[in-house]
Design a protein around this motif. Structure first.
Motif, short mmCIF file in Angstrom:
data_model
loop_
_atom_site.label_atom_id
_atom_site.label_comp_id
_atom_site.label_asym_id
_atom_site.label_seq_id
_atom_site.Cartn_x
_atom_site.Cartn_y
_atom_site.Cartn_z
N HIS A 47 19.46 37.31 -9.61
CA HIS A 47 19.91 36.19 -9.10
C HIS A 47 20.41 35.92 -7.51
CE1 HIS A 47 20.81 32.13 -9.91
NE2 HIS A 47 22.09 32.14 -9.80
N GLN A 54 17.83 29.63 -2.38
CA GLN A 54 18.52 28.38 -2.85
C GLN A 54 19.32 28.01 -1.50
OE1 GLN A 54 20.67 29.24 -6.15
NE2 GLN A 54 19.30 29.27 -7.67
N GLU A 109 27.52 29.50 -13.11
CA GLU A 109 26.22 28.88 -13.23
C GLU A 109 26.54 27.34 -13.70
OE1 GLU A 109 23.72 30.14 -11.95
OE2 GLU A 109 24.97 31.75 -11.34
N GLU A 112 27.30 25.17 -11.13
CA GLU A 112 26.09 24.98 -10.07
C GLU A 112 25.04 23.85 -11.01
OE1 GLU A 112 24.94 29.18 -9.45
OE2 GLU A 112 24.73 28.22 -7.56
N GLU A 142 19.22 28.06 -11.98
CA GLU A 142 20.49 28.15 -12.64
C GLU A 142 20.62 28.02 -14.04
OE1 GLU A 142 21.93 29.35 -9.95
OE2 GLU A 142 21.91 27.59 -8.42
FE FE Z 1 23.39 30.56 -9.50
#
Ligand code: FE
Ligand code: FE
Ligand code: FE
Length: 162
Positions: A47, A54, A109, A112, A142
């Protein structure tokens, strides 16, 4: 900055999200290091790479909008990262710490997912189709990360912590 239009609000929230992602990119290596389970370490490292991408995706969006990514610190992420740091500072059984790290990561998460879901909807509403597609790509990452963390929590990590 005055928020007179939905476009103003989109830009303001994109800045908040940019701040959020850059903070997360700094926190994930520490969480990977603190994790004991190899699968959890691998999930955080995977991630991290996605998060760096991202950040780049958001930079592309700011370029397309002719706006700067700076100017709105995400205090919610600051708080969530701080809670994670507090956890990592505790004397803890390794498996228990892993369970706590998963919980801390899932809070991030979920924040997000809420942010990107909203941003994608606003971008679509404003006719920014390409930007909405980029935001949806991140939203899916996510969600996938959140699901992977749930699977890890439910498989062996939580049972080992009992
Ligand atoms: Fe994330
Ligand atoms: Fe992210
Ligand atoms: Fe925020």
């Amino acid at each position: 900055m005055a928020l007179n239009t939905l476009q103003d609000l989109l830009v303001e929230e994109l800045k908040d999200t940019y701040s959020s992602e850059t903070q997360i990119a700094k926190a994930l290596p520490k969480m990977a290091q603190a994790a004991t389970s190899p699968q959890l370490k691998a999930a955080f490292e995977k991630h991290l790479v996605e998060t760096q991408n991202q950040v780049k995706r958001l930079e592309t969006i700011f370029q397309q909008l002719g706006e700067s990514p700076e100017g709105n610190d995400c205090e919610a992420t600051e708080g969530l990262v701080k809670e994670g740091e507090e956890l990592m500072g505790e004397q803890a059984d390794p498996q228990v710490l892993d369970a706590g790290l998963i919980a801390a990561a899932q809070k991030v998460e979920h924040y997000e997912i809420a942010s990107y879901g909203t941003l994608a909807t606003w971008a679509t509403e404003l006719g920014h189709t390409q930007i909405a597609d980029l935001l949806k790509q991140t939203l899916n990452e996510e969600k996938t990360t959140d699901e992977a963390l749930t699977a890890l929590a439910e498989s062996r990590i939580n049972s080992a912590a009992e």
